[in-house]
Scaffold this motif. Structure first.
Motif, PDB file in Angstrom:
ATOM      1  N   LYS A 578      -2.919  -6.534  14.650  1.00  0.00           N
ATOM      2  CA  LYS A 578      -2.168  -5.291  14.417  1.00  0.00           C
ATOM      3  C   LYS A 578      -0.754  -5.611  13.936  1.00  0.00           C
ATOM      4  CE  LYS A 578      -5.461  -2.556  16.099  1.00  0.00           C
ATOM      5  NZ  LYS A 578      -6.365  -3.549  16.705  1.00  0.00           N
ATOM      6  N   TRP A 579      -0.135  -6.591  14.547  1.00  0.00           N
ATOM      7  CA  TRP A 579       1.203  -7.001  14.101  1.00  0.00           C
ATOM      8  C   TRP A 579       1.159  -7.445  12.641  1.00  0.00           C
ATOM      9  CZ3 TRP A 579       2.618 -11.931  12.384  1.00  0.00           C
ATOM     10  CH2 TRP A 579       3.974 -12.086  12.108  1.00  0.00           C
ATOM     11  N   LEU A 580       0.143  -8.224  12.280  1.00  0.00           N
ATOM     12  CA  LEU A 580       0.017  -8.660  10.889  1.00  0.00           C
ATOM     13  C   LEU A 580      -0.078  -7.466   9.948  1.00  0.00           C
ATOM     14  CD1 LEU A 580      -2.484 -11.636  11.274  1.00  0.00           C
ATOM     15  CD2 LEU A 580      -0.107 -11.789  10.518  1.00  0.00           C
ATOM     16  N   LEU A 581      -0.893  -6.491  10.318  1.00  0.00           N
ATOM     17  CA  LEU A 581      -1.080  -5.312   9.474  1.00  0.00           C
ATOM     18  C   LEU A 581       0.233  -4.563   9.277  1.00  0.00           C
ATOM     19  CD1 LEU A 581      -2.901  -3.217   8.015  1.00  0.00           C
ATOM     20  CD2 LEU A 581      -3.181  -2.104  10.250  1.00  0.00           C
ATOM     21  N   PHE A 582       0.887  -4.207  10.363  1.00  0.00           N
ATOM     22  CA  PHE A 582       2.096  -3.382  10.257  1.00  0.00           C
ATOM     23  C   PHE A 582       3.262  -4.168   9.664  1.00  0.00           C
ATOM     24  CE2 PHE A 582      -0.180  -0.997  13.666  1.00  0.00           C
ATOM     25  CZ  PHE A 582      -0.294   0.200  12.974  1.00  0.00           C
ATOM     26  N   ASN A 583       3.341  -5.454   9.963  1.00  0.00           N
ATOM     27  CA  ASN A 583       4.424  -6.259   9.423  1.00  0.00           C
ATOM     28  C   ASN A 583       4.282  -6.434   7.912  1.00  0.00           C
ATOM     29  OD1 ASN A 583       6.836  -7.734  10.073  1.00  0.00           O
ATOM     30  ND2 ASN A 583       5.737  -9.615   9.658  1.00  0.00           N
ATOM     31  N   GLN A 584       3.047  -6.653   7.436  1.00  0.00           N
ATOM     32  CA  GLN A 584       2.832  -6.781   5.993  1.00  0.00           C
ATOM     33  C   GLN A 584       3.066  -5.443   5.288  1.00  0.00           C
ATOM     34  OE1 GLN A 584       2.413 -10.088   4.870  1.00  0.00           O
ATOM     35  NE2 GLN A 584       2.980 -10.053   7.018  1.00  0.00           N
ATOM     36  N   TYR A 585       2.698  -4.362   5.948  1.00  0.00           N
ATOM     37  CA  TYR A 585       2.963  -3.029   5.385  1.00  0.00           C
ATOM     38  C   TYR A 585       4.475  -2.828   5.222  1.00  0.00           C
ATOM     39  CZ  TYR A 585       3.010   2.074   4.919  1.00  0.00           C
ATOM     40  OH  TYR A 585       3.214   3.353   4.473  1.00  0.00           O
ATOM     41  N   ALA A 586       5.235  -3.198   6.258  1.00  0.00           N
ATOM     42  CA  ALA A 586       6.693  -3.052   6.197  1.00  0.00           C
ATOM     43  C   ALA A 586       7.284  -3.903   5.075  1.00  0.00           C
ATOM     44  CB  ALA A 586       7.313  -3.437   7.541  1.00  0.00           C
ATOM     45  N   LYS A 587       6.739  -5.087   4.893  1.00  0.00           N
ATOM     46  CA  LYS A 587       7.240  -5.967   3.833  1.00  0.00           C
ATOM     47  C   LYS A 587       7.042  -5.327   2.464  1.00  0.00           C
ATOM     48  CE  LYS A 587       6.828 -10.628   1.945  1.00  0.00           C
ATOM     49  NZ  LYS A 587       6.344 -11.989   2.162  1.00  0.00           N
ATOM     50  N   ILE A 588       5.869  -4.752   2.230  1.00  0.00           N
ATOM     51  CA  ILE A 588       5.597  -4.116   0.936  1.00  0.00           C
ATOM     52  C   ILE A 588       6.487  -2.886   0.749  1.00  0.00           C
ATOM     53  CG2 ILE A 588       3.827  -2.920  -0.419  1.00  0.00           C
ATOM     54  CD1 ILE A 588       1.778  -4.808   0.907  1.00  0.00           C
ATOM     55  N   CYS A 589       6.725  -2.152   1.839  1.00  0.00           N
ATOM     56  CA  CYS A 589       7.649  -1.011   1.756  1.00  0.00           C
ATOM     57  C   CYS A 589       9.032  -1.471   1.312  1.00  0.00           C
ATOM     58  CB  CYS A 589       7.757  -0.321   3.114  1.00  0.00           C
ATOM     59  SG  CYS A 589       6.288   0.580   3.630  1.00  0.00           S
ATOM     60  N   GLN A 590       9.522  -2.541   1.912  1.00  0.00           N
ATOM     61  CA  GLN A 590      10.868  -3.014   1.609  1.00  0.00           C
ATOM     62  C   GLN A 590      10.973  -3.607   0.214  1.00  0.00           C
ATOM     63  OE1 GLN A 590      11.587  -5.549   4.989  1.00  0.00           O
ATOM     64  NE2 GLN A 590      12.188  -3.851   6.305  1.00  0.00           N
ATOM     65  N   LYS A 591       9.864  -4.050  -0.337  1.00  0.00           N
ATOM     66  CA  LYS A 591       9.877  -4.572  -1.696  1.00  0.00           C
ATOM     67  C   LYS A 591       9.765  -3.465  -2.748  1.00  0.00           C
ATOM     68  CE  LYS A 591       8.274  -9.264  -0.901  1.00  0.00           C
ATOM     69  NZ  LYS A 591       9.295  -9.922  -1.718  1.00  0.00           N
ATOM     70  N   ARG A 592       9.565  -2.231  -2.294  1.00  0.00           N
ATOM     71  CA  ARG A 592       9.537  -1.066  -3.186  1.00  0.00           C
ATOM     72  C   ARG A 592       8.539  -1.239  -4.341  1.00  0.00           C
ATOM     73  NH1 ARG A 592      15.617   1.505  -3.611  1.00  0.00           N
ATOM     74  NH2 ARG A 592      15.878   1.838  -1.382  1.00  0.00           N
ATOM     75  N   ILE A 593       7.350  -1.677  -4.004  1.00  0.00           N
ATOM     76  CA  ILE A 593       6.316  -1.876  -5.016  1.00  0.00           C
ATOM     77  C   ILE A 593       5.654  -0.556  -5.383  1.00  0.00           C
ATOM     78  CG2 ILE A 593       4.053  -2.975  -5.405  1.00  0.00           C
ATOM     79  CD1 ILE A 593       5.148  -5.301  -3.645  1.00  0.00           C
ATOM     80  N   ASN A 594       5.505   0.333  -4.383  1.00  0.00           N
ATOM     81  CA  ASN A 594       4.846   1.617  -4.625  1.00  0.00           C
ATOM     82  C   ASN A 594       5.413   2.643  -3.652  1.00  0.00           C
ATOM     83  OD1 ASN A 594       2.900   3.832  -4.453  1.00  0.00           O
ATOM     84  ND2 ASN A 594       1.535   2.533  -5.642  1.00  0.00           N
ATOM     85  N   PRO A 595       5.785   3.836  -4.135  1.00  0.00           N
ATOM     86  CA  PRO A 595       6.403   4.837  -3.257  1.00  0.00           C
ATOM     87  C   PRO A 595       5.493   5.324  -2.132  1.00  0.00           C
ATOM     88  CG  PRO A 595       5.943   5.769  -5.433  1.00  0.00           C
ATOM     89  CD  PRO A 595       5.748   4.293  -5.538  1.00  0.00           C
ATOM     90  N   LYS A 596       4.180   5.168  -2.270  1.00  0.00           N
ATOM     91  CA  LYS A 596       3.308   5.619  -1.186  1.00  0.00           C
ATOM     92  C   LYS A 596       3.387   4.687   0.020  1.00  0.00           C
ATOM     93  CE  LYS A 596      -1.002   3.602  -3.094  1.00  0.00           C
ATOM     94  NZ  LYS A 596      -2.253   3.948  -3.787  1.00  0.00           N
ATOM     95  N   PHE A 597       4.010   3.517  -0.171  1.00  0.00           N
ATOM     96  CA  PHE A 597       4.305   2.640   0.953  1.00  0.00           C
ATOM     97  C   PHE A 597       5.718   2.962   1.423  1.00  0.00           C
ATOM     98  CE2 PHE A 597       0.617   0.603  -0.571  1.00  0.00           C
ATOM     99  CZ  PHE A 597       0.139  -0.227   0.440  1.00  0.00           C
ATOM    100  N   ASN A 598       5.799   3.745   2.480  1.00  0.00           N
ATOM    101  CA  ASN A 598       7.075   4.292   2.932  1.00  0.00           C
ATOM    102  C   ASN A 598       7.204   4.095   4.435  1.00  0.00           C
ATOM    103  OD1 ASN A 598       9.259   5.872   3.676  1.00  0.00           O
ATOM    104  ND2 ASN A 598       8.753   7.531   2.261  1.00  0.00           N
ATOM    105  N   LEU A 599       8.248   3.391   4.846  1.00  0.00           N
ATOM    106  CA  LEU A 599       8.432   3.120   6.268  1.00  0.00           C
ATOM    107  C   LEU A 599       8.529   4.400   7.087  1.00  0.00           C
ATOM    108  CD1 LEU A 599      10.943   0.106   6.371  1.00  0.00           C
ATOM    109  CD2 LEU A 599       8.536   0.099   7.001  1.00  0.00           C
ATOM    110  N   TYR A 600       9.122   5.426   6.501  1.00  0.00           N
ATOM    111  CA  TYR A 600       9.331   6.654   7.263  1.00  0.00           C
ATOM    112  C   TYR A 600       8.034   7.442   7.439  1.00  0.00           C
ATOM    113  CZ  TYR A 600      14.193   5.531   6.529  1.00  0.00           C
ATOM    114  OH  TYR A 600      15.397   4.877   6.514  1.00  0.00           O
ATOM    115  N   GLY A 601       7.003   7.068   6.690  1.00  0.00           N
ATOM    116  CA  GLY A 601       5.731   7.740   6.838  1.00  0.00           C
ATOM    117  C   GLY A 601       4.817   7.071   7.849  1.00  0.00           C
TER     118      GLY A 601
END
Length: 703
Positions: A578-601
């Motif tokens: 679970k940590w791997l999943l959420f941490n990698q998601y956060a990384k992609i959010c911070q790299k601004r690759i796609n707006p649908k990856f949003n930390l606030y969501g």
């Protein structure tokens, strides 16, 4: 006694340990400046545990003899002992350049240097980058005025002799501003004031200070140098570790950090680090000493099956049998053998199998798991590429199914499919011999396909209503056409990335696509043996002792020189899936690759609770790990969320984590499950390995 004889006697004294006698000779020759004497003097001072004096001696000598190979060699050893590894790598590289003779002694010294560099895996990359440095571009970042940083001045002194273009970013100039000025205008002024300092381009960055924040121009200067001044659009970046944060944090500003690959980064902020910025194809070439480019698109085969492996020939033998069941000649099996240096068992296995469809590669250094995959992908020659582990399998008719769908859907870059699960004997006792078949409705003559909506699937996975291993990870359950690599690099700046390359790539595939082709049919089996990364991770989750044991076995990777991307909203190390999943998601959010990856969501309560509640109550570091999550929770800037975390976990005396048991018997229910899957105890059918599991599935379903 003449000077030459005195130096020879001094060296003999050093060899037999008569340091006092050698020191007396050294004092008598103090005005002597012959390079052999300087060399011996430095060796003596190092033996007397005076490394800084030895360093000064050699540096003074190099000012007189800038092409003396032995002086560079000794300075490299001095820096290595002092754990100034980037400096040592450059000095050893200079030795290799100036030791022009091809004598056996020189070859032995160079081999010794290479082995020394390989002791710390990525230091070898730094060394090789310096060794082939002629005509390359280097950026130095320091906090001090020009000329006051001794380490940087030494490095620029050496590199200038190799004909390199050097950009020196000195102490930033702080400027107070009332409003945000135009970045383009600021950069224009900075580069208009660039000075030539004896062949070095001196640049003074600007730090803009307003009432609310600071704006650092260094990442943008690096980008401009690379894009407008570097013929190769690629630079080596040398800086102290503290400066790495500036470049990485630029991910959240303009995606600049996406182009930056940190190669070697000590945790000590005062020690030099090394990174590569710019054209990622050149970065790949430096990381793995290969030769690929954007033109790397012409496949010679239809399919490549990539298998990274490490010290695991016992299960790999059965995996290879499953791959080679298909009699076609339009595919290859690419083995990236990342075994320990003294382990040739995998090579011997490949030689025994003796099938020309197996392509065996051994990297020059031991690789991290992500690197082993990336290296193997770079070696693949197929139009369509997918990877499996050395305990996984390809089903008997898997490649036939894949061929047909590649022909039916020539424009689909990414394809994923069903996979079975087989748990080898000797792994997790509770799952031992388990064979999971996703559905009983498979028919050989009726292979269905459909499309997965990436956004809907992403939401289901992040809400934990669908297992994360349903992600199209390019590992066991999916693959990609060769030209898709270019799309990944273009959109993300890199190829494989993240702390878990499979989960990261699964999320990236959702970020880069609206829908993906799904073959509703099995092609592979995911094997889980005692060597599987998943089982190792579970052990580390349960106990910090298991973490230490794993690091001990893989010490060349887990050093103080391997930097991990810090999302700040999750701890650096979490171990659970679970940590791997959420941490990698956060990384992609911070790299601004796609707006649908949003930390606030993100559902942060779900994310944190699923991670923290997997921590082991019996782990001695349990409280420390909980505290790390508390610290990370503050990065969101939501006081209510942090207060919830404290009340629920860190300040709740009743929260004890989960108790992991060591099962002594199988704990799964056999037969058809509620979700329609079929679970078998494969040992009841004589199955002992993943190849046998393939045979059993073929007998049941005739596919």
């Amino acid at each position: 006694m003449n000077s030459e004889n005195a130096v020879a006697k001094m060296k003999r004294f050093i060899e037999v340990g008569n340091l006092e006698g050698a020191f007396e000779i050294m004092r008598s020759l103090d005005e002597f400046s012959d390079p052999e004497f300087i060399d011996a003097k430095a060796i003596l001072l190092l033996a007397m545990r005076q490394p800084e004096d030895a360093e000064d001696t050699v540096i003074d000598g190099l000012s007189l003899y800038p092409e003396c190979a032995d002086l560079y060699y000794n300075l490299g050893n001095i820096y290595f002992v002092r754990e100034l590894f980037v400096e040592s790598a450059l000095c050893f590289a200079a030795y290799c350049r100036y030791a022009a003779d091809s004598s056996e002694d020189t070859k032995d010294v160079i081999e010794d240097i290479e082995n020394k560099m390989k002791q710390i895996s990525k230091l070898y990359v730094v060394f090789n980058s310096f060794r082939s440095a002629a005509g390359q571009d280097f950026i130095f970042i320091t906090e001090k005025p020009f000329g006051e940083d001794t380490a940087f001045m030494l490095l620029t002194f050496i590199l200038r002799q190799l004909g390199n273009q050097i950009f020196y970013l000195a102490e930033p100039v702080e400027v107070t501003v009332q409003a945000s000025p135009d970045l383009g205008e600021i950069l224009t002024v900075i580069f208009e004031n660039m000075e030539d300092k004896g062949g070095i381009h001196l640049i003074r960055p600007v730090m803009l200070q307003s009432e609310t924040n600071k704006f650092d121009t260094i990442p943008y200067i690096i980008q401009k140098i690379t894009d407008e001044f570097s013929p190769h659009r690629h630079c080596d970046v040398i800086c102290r570790s503290i400066a790495l944060d500036r470049i990485e944090d630029a991910d959240t500003l303009d995606g600049i950090g996406n182009r930056f690959e940190i190669v070697f980064a000590p945790t000590n902020e005062d020690v030099l680090s090394h990174g590569l910025f710019g054209d990622f194809y050149r970065t790949l070439n430096k990381l793995y000493n290969i030769n690929i480019s954007k033109d790397w698109t012409n496949p010679s085969l239809l399919i490549s099956i990539v298998i990274p492996t490490r010290n695991n020939p016992e299960t790999l033998e059965h995996t290879l049998k499953t791959c080679l069941y298909d009699q076609g000649d339009d595919f290859e099996v690419v083995i990236s053998d990342n075994s320990s240096p003294d382990n040739d068992d995998t090579l011997r296995l490949v030689q025994k199998v003796n099938d020309p469809r197996i392509k065996y590669y051994r990297p020059e250094r031991e690789l991290l798991l992500k690197e082993s995959f990336e290296f193997a992908y770079c070696k693949a020659e197929g139009e369509f590429v997918f990877s499996i582990g050395s305990d996984d399998a390809v089903l008997y008719h898997g490649l036939e199914t894949l061929r047909n769908k590649l022909n039916d859907f020539p424009d689909e870059d990414v394809i994923f499919w069903d996979r079975l699960l087989y748990c080898w004997p000797g792994g997790n006792k509770s799952q031992e011999d388990q064979l999971v078949i996703p559905t009983c409705s498979y028919q050989a003559e009726n292979v269905q396909t459909g499309y997965i909506d990436c956004n809907d699937s992403l939401q289901s996975i992040m809400n934990l209503t669908v297992p994360m291993y349903a992600l199209p990870m390019f590992y066991i359950n999916s693959g990609f056409r060769r030209n898709y690599i270019h799309k990944i690099i273009e959109k993300t700046g890199k190829f494989l990335d993240g702390d878990s390359q499979d989960i990261y790539m699964g999320l990236i595939n959702y970020a880069l696509n609206d829908r993906l082709l799904y073959i509703m049919h099995p092609i592979t089996i995911a094997g889980m043996s005692s060597h599987s990364a998943g089982i190792q991770t579970t052990k580390m989750l349960q106990s910090s002792d298991a973490v230490m044991e794993y690091k001990k076995k893989n010490k060349q990777f887990y050093t103080n020189y391997q930097r991990v991307y810090n999302t700040k909203v999750f701890p650096l190390r979490g171990f659970s899936d679970k940590w791997l999943l959420f941490n990698q998601y956060a990384k992609i959010c911070q790299k601004r690759i796609n707006p649908k990856f949003n930390l606030y969501g993100l559902n942060w309560i779900l994310a944190y609770s699923s991670c923290v509640e997997s921590l082991s109550a019996t782990d001695p570091s349990f409280q420390e790990r909980v505290h790390e999550y508390e610290v990370s929770s503050t990065a969101l800037g939501d006081k209510a969320f942090t207060q919830w975390f404290k009340e629920t976990y860190s300040e709740n005396p009743n929260f004890k984590g989960v108790t992991y048991l060591n099962p002594t018997e199988k704990q799964y229910k056999r037969g058809i499950q509620k979700d329609g899957s079929l679970v078998l105890d494969s040992s009841l059918f004589g199955v002992e390995n993943v190849y046998d599991a393939c045979e059993l599935f073929n007998k049941i379903f005739r596919i």
